[in-house]
Design a protein around this motif. Sequence first.
Motif, short mmCIF file in Angstrom:
data_model
loop_
_atom_site.label_atom_id
_atom_site.label_comp_id
_atom_site.label_asym_id
_atom_site.label_seq_id
_atom_site.Cartn_x
_atom_site.Cartn_y
_atom_site.Cartn_z
N ALA A 54 0.86 -1.19 0.00
CA ALA A 54 0.00 0.00 0.00
C ALA A 54 0.89 1.23 0.00
CB ALA A 54 -0.91 0.00 1.22
N ALA A 55 0.78 2.06 -1.03
CA ALA A 55 1.69 3.20 -1.19
C ALA A 55 1.56 4.21 -0.06
CB ALA A 55 1.42 3.88 -2.54
N THR A 65 1.07 3.66 3.09
CA THR A 65 1.68 3.22 4.35
C THR A 65 2.95 2.40 4.15
OG1 THR A 65 0.34 1.19 4.39
CG2 THR A 65 -0.57 3.16 5.48
N ASN A 66 3.21 1.97 2.92
CA ASN A 66 4.33 1.07 2.62
C ASN A 66 4.18 -0.25 3.38
OD1 ASN A 66 6.73 0.60 1.10
ND2 ASN A 66 7.96 0.88 2.95
N MET A 67 2.94 -0.68 3.62
CA MET A 67 2.65 -1.92 4.34
C MET A 67 1.90 -2.90 3.43
SD MET A 67 3.83 -1.52 7.44
CE MET A 67 4.30 -0.24 8.62
N TYR A 68 1.90 -4.18 3.84
CA TYR A 68 1.13 -5.19 3.13
C TYR A 68 0.53 -6.16 4.14
CZ TYR A 68 4.82 -8.60 4.09
OH TYR A 68 5.70 -9.44 4.72
N SER A 69 -0.33 -7.04 3.67
CA SER A 69 -0.91 -8.09 4.50
C SER A 69 -0.53 -9.45 3.93
CB SER A 69 -2.44 -7.96 4.56
OG SER A 69 -2.82 -6.74 5.16
N HIS A 83 -1.72 -8.28 9.29
CA HIS A 83 -1.79 -6.94 8.72
C HIS A 83 -0.57 -6.10 9.10
CE1 HIS A 83 -5.96 -7.49 7.41
NE2 HIS A 83 -6.20 -8.06 8.59
N ASP A 84 -0.41 -4.98 8.39
CA ASP A 84 0.59 -3.95 8.71
C ASP A 84 2.01 -4.52 8.78
OD1 ASP A 84 -1.44 -2.06 8.87
OD2 ASP A 84 -1.77 -2.45 10.99
N LEU A 85 2.37 -5.28 7.76
CA LEU A 85 3.72 -5.79 7.64
C LEU A 85 4.51 -4.86 6.72
CD1 LEU A 85 2.85 -9.57 7.16
CD2 LEU A 85 3.50 -8.43 9.28
N ASN A 86 5.77 -4.61 7.07
CA ASN A 86 6.58 -3.67 6.30
C ASN A 86 7.00 -4.26 4.97
OD1 ASN A 86 8.07 -1.25 5.88
ND2 ASN A 86 9.94 -2.31 6.47
N SER A 87 6.78 -3.52 3.91
CA SER A 87 7.14 -3.99 2.56
C SER A 87 8.64 -3.84 2.37
CB SER A 87 6.37 -3.18 1.50
OG SER A 87 4.99 -3.34 1.65
N PRO A 139 6.38 -7.96 -0.68
CA PRO A 139 6.50 -7.05 -1.82
C PRO A 139 7.59 -6.00 -1.55
CG PRO A 139 4.56 -6.52 -0.52
CD PRO A 139 5.08 -7.82 0.02
N ALA A 140 8.17 -5.51 -2.62
CA ALA A 140 9.19 -4.47 -2.48
C ALA A 140 8.56 -3.17 -1.99
CB ALA A 140 9.89 -4.25 -3.81
N SER A 141 9.38 -2.32 -1.40
CA SER A 141 8.89 -1.04 -0.90
C SER A 141 8.22 -0.24 -2.01
CB SER A 141 10.04 -0.24 -0.30
OG SER A 141 9.61 1.05 0.07
N CYS A 142 7.10 0.37 -1.68
CA CYS A 142 6.38 1.18 -2.67
C CYS A 142 6.21 2.61 -2.15
CB CYS A 142 5.02 0.57 -2.99
SG CYS A 142 3.90 0.49 -1.56
#
Length: 365
Positions: free
Chosen positions: A65-66, A68-72, A113-117, A141-144
Amino acid sequence: MRSLYHQLSLICLLLIAFQDQVFSQIQLAQYASNAISATGRPLAEALQTTATCSISAVAVAGTCAATTNMYSATATITVNNPTEGILTITDGVQSQVFATTSGGSAVFTVIFHDLNSDGVNHSVVASLPGCATTSANYQAPASCSTDPIHSLTATASISSCDPATNTYSNTVVIGITNPVTDILTVTDGVKSLTMATTPAKSATYTAVFTGLLSDGGPHIVTASLPTCSSTTVGYTAPVSCSVVCVQPVASATAVSPTCSATSNVANSNGQLLISASNADKIAFSVGGSFSGTYASAQSYAALPTRGSGKVLVSTLSNPGTPQPYTIRFYGTDSTCFTDVVVQLQPITCTCPPSACVPIAVNRIH
């Protein structure tokens, strides 16, 4: 006929053998059902509970997610023939637990949830005491994230020229988008001011410069924030408003006190006489240099421009030695003046001359 007889006999023998085999299998099943295992439970039940418990896991990462730079991450855990207990599913520092019961297969789904990309490999670990522990790997996923846009703007507002000092002030307003913790430096000529900035979506800071010389020339203000950028703004200073000093043309005279007509004591009537042109205010002090103030100066109208002058003061005491007085004649302001130093000379008073009294002598016979 004989051949047919033999065939029928063979068929009968086969039927009897098949019946005996079926009967034996039924008896074996009944025996197993009724037999007691070493655990004290029917053997059939004991055979059923010895089935192996196993765990399998699958983990899938979501998109970055751009904002927050987080993913699930979603993990699916399948437990076959589970034991009764607590199933723990972990991804990094996050964990979730589930209660399991003995029986058939069970499927558990977990979303972290809220894992750092960070774009690196991660593992989801599933563990059920008395059963097994397993893990499933996935790649985050790579940082966005995108760095916020930083920007600075500056405006300068100058005052008019102050005639008393021939100076002006400049108020600089700095607008900052997405500031972080840093030090903002604002410079106007040789003067600089610094301010601490704090994180915000936008912020405004104000720098006020005073005592700037009114020279009528171009000037540049620079605002700089190391973590952001720098910007400049130009302006033109007000022209000089200094009033040209026309120094007064002045003169003064000190008049010594007089003596008392009846004694040898001097009167306290020494005088300072003044004359001047272009003088607005006048003040005096004792000594060879002026020690008074502009605030103590008095206005004098219709001063003579020459001659003996006008009386400034007429209450001076007789000094023991020549006493200097400094008279300051102010022109247009406190910075425009002319000083005149005079000496008040002491006077020596003597007794008045004795009177001659005629004496008449009469002879008496």
